[in-house]
Write a protein that holds these residues in place. Structure first.
Motif, PDB file in Angstrom:
ATOM      1  N   VAL A  84      39.108  73.001   7.743  1.00  0.00           N
ATOM      2  CA  VAL A  84      38.162  72.432   6.760  1.00  0.00           C
ATOM      3  C   VAL A  84      38.526  70.941   6.441  1.00  0.00           C
ATOM      4  O   VAL A  84      37.716  70.085   6.238  1.00  0.00           O
ATOM      5  N   PHE A  85      39.791  70.774   6.459  1.00  0.00           N
ATOM      6  CA  PHE A  85      40.468  69.219   6.248  1.00  0.00           C
ATOM      7  C   PHE A  85      39.628  68.362   7.288  1.00  0.00           C
ATOM      8  O   PHE A  85      39.130  67.172   6.953  1.00  0.00           O
ATOM      9  N   LEU A  86      39.614  68.808   8.679  1.00  0.00           N
ATOM     10  CA  LEU A  86      39.195  67.877   9.674  1.00  0.00           C
ATOM     11  C   LEU A  86      37.518  67.775   9.443  1.00  0.00           C
ATOM     12  O   LEU A  86      37.223  66.665   9.641  1.00  0.00           O
ATOM     13  N   GLN A  87      36.935  68.803   8.991  1.00  0.00           N
ATOM     14  CA  GLN A  87      35.557  68.497   8.742  1.00  0.00           C
ATOM     15  C   GLN A  87      35.381  67.635   7.811  1.00  0.00           C
ATOM     16  O   GLN A  87      34.594  66.587   8.012  1.00  0.00           O
ATOM     17  N   GLN A  88      35.900  67.644   6.716  1.00  0.00           N
ATOM     18  CA  GLN A  88      35.784  67.025   5.653  1.00  0.00           C
ATOM     19  C   GLN A  88      36.491  65.355   5.754  1.00  0.00           C
ATOM     20  O   GLN A  88      35.730  64.433   5.350  1.00  0.00           O
ATOM     21  N   ALA A  89      37.432  65.280   6.499  1.00  0.00           N
ATOM     22  CA  ALA A  89      38.018  63.829   6.946  1.00  0.00           C
ATOM     23  C   ALA A  89      37.062  63.157   7.674  1.00  0.00           C
ATOM     24  O   ALA A  89      36.614  61.913   7.320  1.00  0.00           O
ATOM     25  N   VAL A  90      36.450  63.833   8.571  1.00  0.00           N
ATOM     26  CA  VAL A  90      35.404  63.057   9.848  1.00  0.00           C
ATOM     27  C   VAL A  90      34.239  62.816   8.598  1.00  0.00           C
ATOM     28  O   VAL A  90      33.612  61.584   8.906  1.00  0.00           O
ATOM     29  N   SER A  91      33.544  63.678   7.903  1.00  0.00           N
ATOM     30  CA  SER A  91      32.449  63.332   7.170  1.00  0.00           C
ATOM     31  C   SER A  91      32.670  62.233   6.219  1.00  0.00           C
ATOM     32  O   SER A  91      32.000  61.136   6.172  1.00  0.00           O
ATOM     33  N   LEU A  92      33.921  62.216   5.359  1.00  0.00           N
ATOM     34  CA  LEU A  92      34.269  61.117   4.565  1.00  0.00           C
ATOM     35  C   LEU A  92      34.358  59.800   5.435  1.00  0.00           C
ATOM     36  O   LEU A  92      33.783  58.707   4.757  1.00  0.00           O
ATOM     37  N   ALA A  93      35.170  59.699   6.460  1.00  0.00           N
ATOM     38  CA  ALA A  93      35.417  58.273   6.895  1.00  0.00           C
ATOM     39  C   ALA A  93      33.857  58.005   7.601  1.00  0.00           C
ATOM     40  O   ALA A  93      33.708  56.711   7.703  1.00  0.00           O
TER      41      ALA A  93
END
Ligand SMILES: NC(=O)c1ccc[n+]([C@@H]2O[C@H](COP(=O)([O-])OP(=O)(O)OC[C@H]3O[C@@H](n4cnc5c(N)ncnc54)[C@H](OP(=O)(O)O)[C@@H]3O)[C@@H](O)[C@H]2O)c1
Length: 250
Positions: A109-118
């Protein structure tokens, strides 16, 4: 379910703990020195094999799983170069293999959110990005499989306008088209991954920190429960929603 463990180090022992707590039994443990005939016997007696050994051992472990038609979970990292060949081998043999460089459900879930945020912020002027990973001194590969997965997903989301750089050049500045991946090896740290975004007026950090190894073990055991009865070559992240919806028949 009877689970065969491949590797009985830090992660193998965590899988034993979590699997037992979920009502599974350990059919046997394959160690480095386990003779071939015993490996075969344990694989035949297992409903699934879970591999947390070494990258070099992955091809032989895949061959064992295909030979005995035992579903195999691969948690080992550092074998990316062989992944395509392994995928073809598994598909051709009608085997069942599921892998992940990080079996923590929270990390996915962290990876999904991190990519979307960046990806959103890097379309704005003046924003920069970097990644950092921190692991215990015993870790044998760098950057971690999770940091490499995050870097690659981020590069893809940015249409390769920025590419990951590790290690950072010692003799010249980091070009604008590259972003840094920092690696720290420290004590007994289970695993920390951090996304850092620097903008003209703001700084954002998104950090995942594992509190123990049991989160990785839990994801691997849930994946094994889902994989039994299926054939194919799967990445944990791609089938995570199905794994979470799956209720094992006990
Ligand atoms: N996917 C994830 O979520 C996740 C999470 C954490 C770690 N990992 C990865 O999982 C792997 C294991 O990590 P760890 O921290 O558990 O390492 P570890 O404590 O060093 O354990 C690895 C174990 O594998 C054994 N081994 C080596 N070759 C073998 C073989 N051919 N057959 C059977 N066992 C063999 C080693 O035995 P000896 O002691 O005799 O060498 C050791 O006991 C690493 O690749 C790590 O990066 C993945």
């Amino acid at each position: 379910m009877r689970i065969g463990l491949i590797g009985y180090g830090r992660m193998g022992q965590a899988v034993e703990r979590v699997a037992t707590a979920r009502g599974h039994t350990i059919a046997g443990v394959l160690r480095r020195e386990t003779p071939p005939e015993v490996r075969l016997q344990i694989a035949q007696q297992s409903d699934a094999l879970i591999d947390f050994s070494l990258a070099d051992a992955v091809p032989a472990n895949v061959a064992l799983a295909l030979q005995t038609r035992t579903p195999l979970i691969i948690g080992v990292t550092g074998w990316d170069a062989q992944r395509e060949a392994v995928a073809q081998q598994v598909q051709a043999a009608g085997g069942s293999v599921l892998y992940a460089p990080n079996f923590s459900i929270a990390v996915q879930v962290f990876l999904q959110q991190a990519v979307s945020l960046a990806a959103q912020l890097l379309t704005l002027e003046g924003w920069d990005v970097a990644l950092e990973e921190i692991h215990h001194r015993g870790k044998s590969d760098a950057p971690s499989g999770t940091a490499r997965a995050l870097a690659s997903r981020l590069q893809h989301a940015l249409n390769h306008t920025r590419v990951a750089q590790y290690p950072v050049p010692a003799d010249h500045r980091l070009p604008d088209a590259q972003f840094a991946v920092g690696v720290v090896r420290l004590g007994s740290e289970f695993g920390t991954h951090r996304l850092m975004l620097d903008g003209p007026y703001d700084w954002i950090e998104l950090t995942h920190r594992a509190k123990s190894r049991d989160g990785f073990a839990y994801g691997a055991v849930r994946a094994a429960e889902w994989l039994v009865g299926r054939t194919g070559f799967y990445h944990f992240a791609e089938v995570l929603h199905e794994i979470l919806a799956h209720k094992e028949e006990r």
